[in-house]
Scaffold this active site. Structure first.
Site, PDB file in Angstrom:
ATOM      1  N   TRP A   1      -0.782 -75.456  14.262  1.00 22.72           N
ATOM      2  CA  TRP A   1      -1.812 -75.997  13.385  1.00 22.72           C
ATOM      3  C   TRP A   1      -1.270 -76.590  12.094  1.00 22.72           C
ATOM      4  CZ3 TRP A   1      -0.602 -72.979   9.359  1.00 22.72           C
ATOM      5  CH2 TRP A   1      -0.227 -71.649   9.604  1.00 22.72           C
ATOM      6  N   ASN A   2      -0.004 -76.392  11.788  1.00 21.58           N
ATOM      7  CA  ASN A   2       0.406 -76.733  10.413  1.00 21.58           C
ATOM      8  C   ASN A   2       0.546 -78.228  10.135  1.00 21.58           C
ATOM      9  OD1 ASN A   2       2.624 -76.378  12.111  1.00 21.58           O
ATOM     10  ND2 ASN A   2       4.010 -76.005  10.422  1.00 21.58           N
TER      11      ASN A   2
ATOM     12  N   LYS B   1      -1.749 -79.638  24.609  1.00 18.53           N
ATOM     13  CA  LYS B   1      -2.672 -78.589  24.177  1.00 18.53           C
ATOM     14  C   LYS B   1      -2.472 -78.393  22.678  1.00 18.53           C
ATOM     15  CE  LYS B   1      -2.747 -74.181  23.417  1.00 18.53           C
ATOM     16  NZ  LYS B   1      -3.769 -74.163  22.379  1.00 18.53           N
TER      17      LYS B   1
ATOM     18  N   GLY C   1       5.737 -73.458  17.754  1.00 16.98           N
ATOM     19  CA  GLY C   1       4.859 -72.348  17.406  1.00 16.98           C
ATOM     20  C   GLY C   1       5.690 -71.133  17.065  1.00 16.98           C
ATOM     21  N   GLY C   2       5.091 -69.958  17.264  1.00 11.64           N
ATOM     22  CA  GLY C   2       5.766 -68.715  16.883  1.00 11.64           C
ATOM     23  C   GLY C   2       6.574 -68.105  18.020  1.00 11.64           C
TER      24      GLY C   2
ATOM     25  N   GLU D   1      10.612 -75.106  19.190  1.00 10.81           N
ATOM     26  CA  GLU D   1      10.783 -75.252  17.742  1.00 10.81           C
ATOM     27  C   GLU D   1       9.954 -74.144  17.111  1.00 10.81           C
ATOM     28  OE1 GLU D   1      10.736 -75.653  14.370  1.00 10.81           O
ATOM     29  OE2 GLU D   1       9.624 -77.546  14.296  1.00 10.81           O
ATOM     30  N   LEU D   2      10.636 -73.096  16.583  1.00 13.19           N
ATOM     31  CA  LEU D   2       9.938 -71.838  16.280  1.00 13.19           C
ATOM     32  C   LEU D   2       9.949 -71.408  14.817  1.00 13.19           C
ATOM     33  CD1 LEU D   2      11.309 -69.787  19.302  1.00 13.19           C
ATOM     34  CD2 LEU D   2       9.352 -71.324  19.223  1.00 13.19           C
TER      35      LEU D   2
ATOM     36  N   CYS E   1       7.594 -75.025   9.070  1.00 10.49           N
ATOM     37  CA  CYS E   1       8.687 -74.379   9.809  1.00 10.49           C
ATOM     38  C   CYS E   1       9.959 -74.343   8.984  1.00 10.49           C
ATOM     39  CB  CYS E   1       8.919 -75.066  11.143  1.00 10.49           C
ATOM     40  SG  CYS E   1       9.174 -76.830  11.027  1.00 10.49           S
TER      41      CYS E   1
ATOM     42  N   GLU F   1       9.699 -64.287   9.286  1.00 17.37           N
ATOM     43  CA  GLU F   1       9.058 -65.539   8.863  1.00 17.37           C
ATOM     44  C   GLU F   1       7.630 -65.216   8.427  1.00 17.37           C
ATOM     45  OE1 GLU F   1       7.992 -68.650  11.676  1.00 17.37           O
ATOM     46  OE2 GLU F   1       8.609 -70.135  10.210  1.00 17.37           O
TER      47      GLU F   1
HETATM   48  O1  TXE Z   1       1.409 -69.741  16.408  1.00 16.21           O
HETATM   49  P1  TXE Z   1       1.276 -69.596  17.957  1.00 16.21           P
HETATM   50  P2  TXE Z   1       0.378 -69.230  15.348  1.00 16.21           P
HETATM   51  C1  TXE Z   1       5.066 -69.474  13.472  1.00 16.21           C
HETATM   52  C2  TXE Z   1       4.777 -68.854  12.162  1.00 16.21           C
HETATM   53  C3  TXE Z   1       3.382 -68.373  12.324  1.00 16.21           C
HETATM   54  C4  TXE Z   1       3.459 -67.853  13.718  1.00 16.21           C
HETATM   55  C5  TXE Z   1       2.174 -67.665  14.393  1.00 16.21           C
HETATM   56  O2  TXE Z   1       5.633 -67.779  11.962  1.00 16.21           O
HETATM   57  O3  TXE Z   1       3.016 -67.417  11.417  1.00 16.21           O
HETATM   58  O4  TXE Z   1       4.232 -68.821  14.376  1.00 16.21           O
HETATM   59  O5  TXE Z   1       1.371 -68.836  14.248  1.00 16.21           O
HETATM   60  C6  TXE Z   1      -0.173 -71.756  21.731  1.00 16.21           C
HETATM   61  N1  TXE Z   1       1.342 -69.890  26.246  1.00 16.21           N
HETATM   62  N2  TXE Z   1       4.777 -70.874  13.492  1.00 16.21           N
HETATM   63  O6  TXE Z   1      -0.343 -68.017  15.722  1.00 16.21           O
HETATM   64  O7  TXE Z   1       0.311 -68.540  18.297  1.00 16.21           O
HETATM   65  C7  TXE Z   1      -1.260 -71.729  20.682  1.00 16.21           C
HETATM   66  O8  TXE Z   1      -2.530 -71.838  21.278  1.00 16.21           O
HETATM   67  C8  TXE Z   1       1.361 -71.155  25.773  1.00 16.21           C
HETATM   68  C9  TXE Z   1       5.885 -71.742  13.320  1.00 16.21           C
HETATM   69  O9  TXE Z   1      -0.470 -70.381  15.048  1.00 16.21           O
HETATM   70  O10 TXE Z   1       2.634 -69.530  18.490  1.00 16.21           O
HETATM   71  C10 TXE Z   1      -0.856 -72.901  19.828  1.00 16.21           C
HETATM   72  O11 TXE Z   1      -1.263 -74.120  20.430  1.00 16.21           O
HETATM   73  N3  TXE Z   1       0.925 -71.493  24.558  1.00 16.21           N
HETATM   74  C11 TXE Z   1       5.561 -73.131  13.678  1.00 16.21           C
HETATM   75  C12 TXE Z   1       0.663 -72.807  19.831  1.00 16.21           C
HETATM   76  O12 TXE Z   1       0.990 -72.001  20.962  1.00 16.21           O
HETATM   77  C13 TXE Z   1       0.484 -70.523  23.742  1.00 16.21           C
HETATM   78  C14 TXE Z   1       4.232 -73.591  13.337  1.00 16.21           C
HETATM   79  C15 TXE Z   1       1.256 -72.165  18.583  1.00 16.21           C
HETATM   80  O13 TXE Z   1       0.568 -70.961  18.340  1.00 16.21           O
HETATM   81  C16 TXE Z   1       0.462 -69.184  24.171  1.00 16.21           C
HETATM   82  C17 TXE Z   1       3.209 -72.612  13.611  1.00 16.21           C
HETATM   83  C18 TXE Z   1       0.899 -68.887  25.474  1.00 16.21           C
HETATM   84  N4  TXE Z   1       0.903 -67.643  25.962  1.00 16.21           N
HETATM   85  C19 TXE Z   1       3.523 -71.309  13.636  1.00 16.21           C
HETATM   86  N5  TXE Z   1      -0.025 -68.435  23.151  1.00 16.21           N
HETATM   87  C20 TXE Z   1       6.567 -74.152  13.312  1.00 16.21           C
HETATM   88  N6  TXE Z   1       7.699 -74.127  13.979  1.00 16.21           N
HETATM   89  O14 TXE Z   1       6.306 -75.016  12.493  1.00 16.21           O
HETATM   90  C21 TXE Z   1      -0.298 -69.275  22.139  1.00 16.21           C
HETATM   91  N7  TXE Z   1      -0.001 -70.536  22.489  1.00 16.21           N
END
Ligand code: TXE
Length: 494
Positions: free
Chosen positions: A154-155, A178, A231-232, A253-254, A287, A386
């Protein structure tokens, strides 16, 4: 209350409801109110979208299109985005609470990524190989991989989508995206521009919804050949496990726990501004957030004072207002996360220097004060995990070796900032610090020409830059027998 805007999904060139017809609310972080409804995707919807993407991949309308022509479509899309920056920026801010001026800046720059990959599209070529066998001629070509599953957070919704979408299409793949359940709107607003640019139906598909079931179904789908995830780490673990079902190639990219290292010979004002930009820009929801500041002991007090002074003047408020410097966090969960880490920092002996709570003057919205801790123990949670918000930890050091050791003391390895006027030191530290991106006397610079990515818990693979094209193509080698002689002994490898 006014009726909420409703977003359907986009599959095979059509706007469709989810298989259950259900929707979920998306909230405005500045008001905490729902502002739109988004289709709640299912595994069935994912299957529909992936099959559409597979058909489009095989359809000569796309598969026989020249690379030059694909480049032209990407260029057109860049032009269309350039003409709609203002509107798209508003949707991003409404959904994730980031400053309108930051989103505007990001989106004004976004076309450059499409132009860059438009230019690369017809420069993806193979090689002739100087094969060490007479009468055999061999060459390589680079081919698209197939259906790409792109999962975004979402960021920075459209920016992080673009890093996947532009090279994937330039290389001739098709894609199912997605977006984060927190920020689906801006991508759905982009879809008409993708259509207008002339991409055939099924080449780009969007399935909205949650990690489970949509993310899981998408990353384990048997027809998906390539997964690009931002994502995370927890979700990433699911993605890797899911990819055991389809053997898709994965890039991750985490995020990170990036250090900003300030040496005693640095320009203290610039370094302080760099630290502020690194951790309070985008309210730390980045990130590459520079969440750990390492200050040489001889300038420690001076730089910390400057950082605290600037932090205390930060204008917190409505992300749509021109003067605002820090807006709300994206979700209520993010505020709880900040409170949790402030408590953890206190309990583990860090000293709270500034901030640490929701701003008292603001009644509504998911706001959190820019927060600064100082401590010497680099193993405590706020120095290791993080946080993904506006919380900075400040740590002193004495020698260059110690600074490098401390900077490398987390599981992450995404970015690093080095502040020094000593040329040789800048190069030495840049080489030794574990990070995929190093900034010297600057922070948070991006360009389509430069790669983004990290190592260890920051993930693997690279986005942006020409290397990304290789992440979306695979090599094929073709051997041609040029001999007029009969086939030699069939029982010996030639
Ligand atoms: O990320 P999520 P969130 C990190 C940051 C943050 C943490 C959690 O530390 O606090 O991640 O954030 C999808 N199979 N970053 O909760 O949950 C989800 O729907 C496939 C770093 O927002 O990882 C969304 O589209 N997909 C980062 C995406 O993954 C799945 C930026 C990211 O969500 C899934 C954001 C699954 N099982 C957060 N579960 C950066 N690198 O900039 C969730 N998703």
């Amino acid at each position: 209350m006014a009726e909420l805007k409703t977003y359907r999904m986009y599959i095979n060139g059509e706007w469709v409801e989810s298989s259950t017809g259900e929707y979920f609310e998306s909230h405005n972080p500045a008001t905490e109110e729902p502002w739109c409804l988004v289709a709640k995707g299912t595994a069935e919807d994912v299957d529909r979208a992936v099959r559409a993407a597979q058909s489009a991949f095989e359809n000569p309308q796309w598969s026989s299109m020249t690379y030059t022509q694909r480049g032209k479509l990407l260029r057109r899309l860049g032009d269309l985005i350039a003409a709609r920056v203002e509107e798209l920026a508003v949707y991003e801010t409404l959904d994730n609470g980031k400053l309108i001026r930051e989103m505007r800046g990001q989106l004004q720059y976004l076309p450059e990524f499409f132009y860059y990959y438009a230019g690369l599209a017809d420069k993806i070529h193979g090689e002739t190989l100087p094969i060490d066998k007479p009468d055999l001629f061999a060459f390589t070509s680079r081919e698209p991989i197939g259906v790409v599953a792109a999962i975004t957070p979402w960021n920075s919704p459209l920016y992080l989508t673009t890093l996947k979408l532009a090279p994937a299409l330039a290389a001739g793949n098709t894609i199912v995206i997605k977006p984060s359940e927190v920020t689906s709107a801006s991508l759905l607003e982009l879809v008409p521009l993708i259509e207008e640019a002339g991409f055939p139906p099924g080449v780009v598909n969007v399935v909205t919804g949650f990690g489970d079931p949509v993310g899981n179904a998408l990353t384990s789908h048997p027809l998906v050949r390539r997964i690009a995830f931002t994502g995370g780490p927890e979700s990433a673990r699911h993605v890797i496990r899911n990819s055991a079902e389809n053997f898709a190639r994965v890039t991750l990219e985490l995020g990170g726990k990036s250090p900003n290292i300030v040496f005693e010979d640095a320009d203290a004002d610039n370094a302080a501004m760099g630290i502020i930009a690194g951790i309070f820009g985008a309210a730390g929801q980045s990130c590459v957030a520079g969440s750990r500041a390492f200050l040489h002991k001889n300038i420690y007090d001076r730089v910390l004072e400057k950082v605290v002074d600037r932090a205390s003047k930060i204008v917190i408020g409505d992300p749509m207002a021109a003067e605002t410097e820090v807006g709300p966090l994206a979700t209520a969960g993010q505020v709880k996360r900040m409170e949790h880490y402030v408590q953890a920092g206190r309990e583990q002996g860090a000293r709270l220097v500034y901030g640490g709570k929701k701003p008292e003057a603001i009644q509504k919205g998911w706001y959190f004060e820019p927060t600064i801790f100082e401590h010497t123990d680099t193993q405590i949670r706020i120095a290791q995990e993080e946080i993904f918000g506006p919380i900075l930890t400040v740590i002193p050091f004495e020698t260059e070796e110690e600074a490098i050791l401390l900077a490398n003391s987390t599981n992450y390895g995404l970015a690093a900032g080095i502040w020094t006027n000593h040329l040789a030191r800048a190069h030495r530290v840049a080489k030794s610090v574990r990070a995929g991106i190093v900034w010297v006397n600057t922070y948070r610079s991006i360009s389509p020409i430069a790669p983004i990515g990290g190592s260890h818990w920051s993930g693997y693979g690279r986005e942006s830059g020409y290397e990304a094209i290789y992440e979306y193509t695979q090599s094929k080698v073709v051997w041609v027998n040029t001999s007029a002689d009969p086939m030699p002994d069939p029982f010996i490898m030639r």
